[in-house]
Design a protein around this motif. Structure first.
Motif, PDB file in Angstrom:
ATOM      1  N   GLU A   1      -9.830  14.647 -14.732  1.00 14.67           N
ATOM      2  CA  GLU A   1      -9.366  13.337 -14.281  1.00 14.67           C
ATOM      3  C   GLU A   1      -9.125  13.360 -12.773  1.00 14.67           C
ATOM      4  O   GLU A   1      -8.668  14.365 -12.212  1.00 14.67           O
ATOM      5  CB  GLU A   1      -8.081  12.933 -15.007  1.00 14.67           C
ATOM      6  CG  GLU A   1      -7.704  11.478 -14.761  1.00 14.67           C
ATOM      7  CD  GLU A   1      -6.491  11.026 -15.568  1.00 14.67           C
ATOM      8  OE1 GLU A   1      -6.120   9.849 -15.433  1.00 14.67           O
ATOM      9  OE2 GLU A   1      -5.920  11.862 -16.311  1.00 14.67           O
ATOM     10  N   VAL A   2      -9.451  12.242 -12.137  1.00 21.91           N
ATOM     11  CA  VAL A   2      -9.143  12.039 -10.720  1.00 21.91           C
ATOM     12  C   VAL A   2      -8.319  10.758 -10.610  1.00 21.91           C
ATOM     13  O   VAL A   2      -8.132  10.032 -11.580  1.00 21.91           O
ATOM     14  CB  VAL A   2     -10.427  11.957  -9.863  1.00 21.91           C
ATOM     15  CG1 VAL A   2     -11.096  13.318  -9.782  1.00 21.91           C
ATOM     16  CG2 VAL A   2     -11.394  10.906 -10.395  1.00 21.91           C
ATOM     17  N   ARG A   3      -7.822  10.492  -9.429  1.00 29.26           N
ATOM     18  CA  ARG A   3      -6.943   9.340  -9.255  1.00 29.26           C
ATOM     19  C   ARG A   3      -7.669   8.035  -9.528  1.00 29.26           C
ATOM     20  O   ARG A   3      -8.886   7.936  -9.362  1.00 29.26           O
ATOM     21  CB  ARG A   3      -6.358   9.321  -7.845  1.00 29.26           C
ATOM     22  CG  ARG A   3      -5.160  10.225  -7.714  1.00 29.26           C
ATOM     23  CD  ARG A   3      -4.299   9.993  -6.494  1.00 29.26           C
ATOM     24  NE  ARG A   3      -4.890   9.261  -5.395  1.00 29.26           N
ATOM     25  CZ  ARG A   3      -4.688   9.559  -4.108  1.00 29.26           C
ATOM     26  NH1 ARG A   3      -3.930  10.615  -3.792  1.00 29.26           N
ATOM     27  NH2 ARG A   3      -5.216   8.836  -3.159  1.00 29.26           N
ATOM     28  N   ALA A   4      -6.924   7.015  -9.898  1.00 28.27           N
ATOM     29  CA  ALA A   4      -7.516   5.727 -10.259  1.00 28.27           C
ATOM     30  C   ALA A   4      -8.197   5.042  -9.088  1.00 28.27           C
ATOM     31  O   ALA A   4      -9.022   4.152  -9.278  1.00 28.27           O
ATOM     32  CB  ALA A   4      -6.449   4.807 -10.869  1.00 28.27           C
TER      33      ALA A   4
ATOM     34  N   ARG B   1      -7.044  14.542  -7.280  1.00 24.81           N
ATOM     35  CA  ARG B   1      -6.570  14.566  -8.688  1.00 24.81           C
ATOM     36  C   ARG B   1      -5.298  13.733  -8.792  1.00 24.81           C
ATOM     37  O   ARG B   1      -4.597  13.529  -7.804  1.00 24.81           O
ATOM     38  CB  ARG B   1      -6.284  16.006  -9.116  1.00 24.81           C
ATOM     39  CG  ARG B   1      -7.402  17.003  -8.898  1.00 24.81           C
ATOM     40  CD  ARG B   1      -8.453  16.925  -9.973  1.00 24.81           C
ATOM     41  NE  ARG B   1      -9.473  17.950  -9.811  1.00 24.81           N
ATOM     42  CZ  ARG B   1      -9.628  18.973 -10.653  1.00 24.81           C
ATOM     43  NH1 ARG B   1      -8.816  19.139 -11.690  1.00 24.81           N
ATOM     44  NH2 ARG B   1     -10.609  19.841 -10.470  1.00 24.81           N
ATOM     45  N   PRO B   2      -4.968  13.275 -10.002  1.00 26.63           N
ATOM     46  CA  PRO B   2      -3.678  12.576 -10.174  1.00 26.63           C
ATOM     47  C   PRO B   2      -2.521  13.492  -9.794  1.00 26.63           C
ATOM     48  O   PRO B   2      -2.610  14.706  -9.898  1.00 26.63           O
ATOM     49  CB  PRO B   2      -3.648  12.263 -11.688  1.00 26.63           C
ATOM     50  CG  PRO B   2      -5.077  12.337 -12.130  1.00 26.63           C
ATOM     51  CD  PRO B   2      -5.734  13.353 -11.242  1.00 26.63           C
ATOM     52  N   ASP B   3      -1.427  12.884  -9.336  1.00 28.81           N
ATOM     53  CA  ASP B   3      -0.251  13.659  -8.914  1.00 28.81           C
ATOM     54  C   ASP B   3       0.237  14.576 -10.015  1.00 28.81           C
ATOM     55  O   ASP B   3       0.645  15.708  -9.778  1.00 28.81           O
ATOM     56  CB  ASP B   3       0.874  12.716  -8.500  1.00 28.81           C
ATOM     57  CG  ASP B   3       0.519  11.946  -7.221  1.00 28.81           C
ATOM     58  OD1 ASP B   3      -0.359  12.410  -6.478  1.00 28.81           O
ATOM     59  OD2 ASP B   3       1.122  10.877  -6.998  1.00 28.81           O
ATOM     60  N   SER B   4       0.143  14.075 -11.259  1.00 25.54           N
ATOM     61  CA  SER B   4       0.646  14.871 -12.390  1.00 25.54           C
ATOM     62  C   SER B   4      -0.180  16.142 -12.561  1.00 25.54           C
ATOM     63  O   SER B   4       0.334  17.189 -12.951  1.00 25.54           O
ATOM     64  CB  SER B   4       0.622  14.054 -13.673  1.00 25.54           C
ATOM     65  OG  SER B   4      -0.709  13.598 -13.936  1.00 25.54           O
ATOM     66  N   ALA B   5      -1.512  16.033 -12.256  1.00 24.44           N
ATOM     67  CA  ALA B   5      -2.353  17.205 -12.411  1.00 24.44           C
ATOM     68  C   ALA B   5      -2.139  18.192 -11.277  1.00 24.44           C
ATOM     69  O   ALA B   5      -2.314  19.385 -11.427  1.00 24.44           O
ATOM     70  CB  ALA B   5      -3.827  16.780 -12.446  1.00 24.44           C
ATOM     71  N   ALA B   6      -1.738  17.653 -10.113  1.00 18.16           N
ATOM     72  CA  ALA B   6      -1.530  18.537  -8.961  1.00 18.16           C
ATOM     73  C   ALA B   6      -0.160  19.195  -8.977  1.00 18.16           C
ATOM     74  O   ALA B   6       0.059  20.200  -8.334  1.00 18.16           O
ATOM     75  CB  ALA B   6      -1.702  17.732  -7.669  1.00 18.16           C
ATOM     76  N   ALA B   7       0.762  18.594  -9.708  1.00 19.90           N
ATOM     77  CA  ALA B   7       2.139  19.109  -9.711  1.00 19.90           C
ATOM     78  C   ALA B   7       2.248  20.430 -10.429  1.00 19.90           C
ATOM     79  O   ALA B   7       1.481  20.716 -11.314  1.00 19.90           O
ATOM     80  CB  ALA B   7       3.048  18.081 -10.351  1.00 19.90           C
TER      81      ALA B   7
END
Length: 348
Positions: free
Chosen positions: A225-228, A342-348
């Motif tokens: 997933e990547v950011r919207a 990537r979404p913030d959640s995936a980078a966290a």
């Protein structure tokens, strides 16, 4: 007129006259009718009912010369200026492989047609508009100054139906797709053994998996997933690098494809727009709920795409790098996709 009463054609026309700047799809939504019902209300005035047979139209379409072909769904409009050429019709699927107009058409979904003539100041705008049984637009063809007006008028005369009523009755069919829990092991096994991207749809049917469920479940080596806002980032990066892309936009009746570079990327409110000489795209970025970078094995190595989904899990738009059969995927395309955040959640 109340919310529970279907507006008459006269009431539809009156509402339209009172709201001249409102977009047609927004008028239809406001009135609780289909877009085809909106057009039908103008029959005998600015519209003519014509045969909606897709293949019959395709067999005559090249004579129109240069036109603007428009395919859209709820979230994105895809417009290409060119000529209908290299046409191959079939019962279940037809293909247009012109230099600029590149279409995959599913004739079984085309049901109604209208020829529409509108005065816009000193200009007269003419189009052929096609709809499914539920009144949803599947494809539109707009004439341009260089179009063959005589060919257009001949098509309208030949395709004109005896029924020229202003009433439109939608036939709604419930869309039932059998899906169940995802067997990840079976999904990964089938996914990893693909040799052509066209095998993907057959795999989903065989495993009874929805497309979005498949990309969510298959694992990071095949989809992440990547950011919207990835579509905007991809368009800007492709324009900056001069990368040739493929942009697929479709509905259940037509898929329209742009192949080549993009240059003029213009955000406007919730929209991201491509405004190039022969290609326009208008995408509602606020409709994008998820974006995925997806890798599919082929006999030429992995082919990578960006897929954007709405909140209902429907794919809005899909992008590939331009590639010839037998060639590996271009490095610049892969670099663009790898650079998408990537979404913030995936980078966290």
């Amino acid at each position: 007129m109340t919310n529970t009463t279907r507006p008459t054609p006269a009431e539809i026309r009156a509402f339209r006259a009172e709201n001249p700047k409102m977009r047609e799809r927004d008028i239809a939504a406001q009135l609780g009718i289909s877009e085809a019902a909106l057009v039908a209300a103008e029959v005998g005035l600015t519209a003519v009912r014509i045969d909606g047979d897709a293949n019959r139209f395709l067999e005559r379409s090249e004579a129109l010369g240069e036109v603007m072909a428009l395919t859209r769904n709820e979230s994105v409009v895809h417009e290409k200026i060119g000529v209908f050429e290299k046409i191959n019709t079939g019962k279940h699927a037809s293909i247009v492989l012109g230099e600029n107009i590149d279409l995959r058409i599913f004739p079984g979904t085309w049901a109604h047609g209208f020829a529409v003539t509108k005065a816009d100041g000193d200009q007269v705008r003419r189009s052929l508009q096609f709809f499914d049984k539920a009144g949803n637009a599947v494809h539109k063809v707009h004439l341009r100054p260089a179009s063959n007006l005589e060919a257009y008028e001949t098509i309208v005369a030949d395709f004109r139906l005896e029924d020229q009523s202003q009433e439109f009755v939608e036939v709604i069919s419930e869309k039932t797709v059998e899906t169940g829990p995802v067997d990840v092991e079976a999904l990964r096994e089938n996914w990893s053994t693909m040799t052509d991207t066209h095998q993907f749809f057959g795999m989903l049917r065989k495993l009874k998996i929805a497309r979005q469920d498949a990309v969510r479940s298959v694992g990071e080596d095949f989809a992440h997933e990547v950011r919207a806002d990835a579509v905007s980032a991809l368009l800007h990066a492709s324009a900056e690098r001069g990368a040739d892309i493929m942009c697929f936009v479709g509905n259940h009746g037509t898929i329209q494809i742009h192949t080549g570079p993009v240059h003029n990327i213009q955000p406007m409110g919730p929209w991201i727009n491509v405004m190039d000489p022969t290609f326009h795209m208008h995408l509602r970025t606020d409709h994008v709920a998820e974006c995925w970078v997806v890798r599919k094995p082929t006999s030429d190595g992995h082919v990578t795409s960006l897929e954007a989904y709405d909140a209902n899990g429907e794919m809005i738009v899909q992008f590939f790098g331009k590639r010839k059969e037998g060639m590996t995927e271009r490095a610049d395309w892969r670099e663009i996709l790898e650079s998408l955040p990537r979404p913030d959640s995936a980078a966290a």
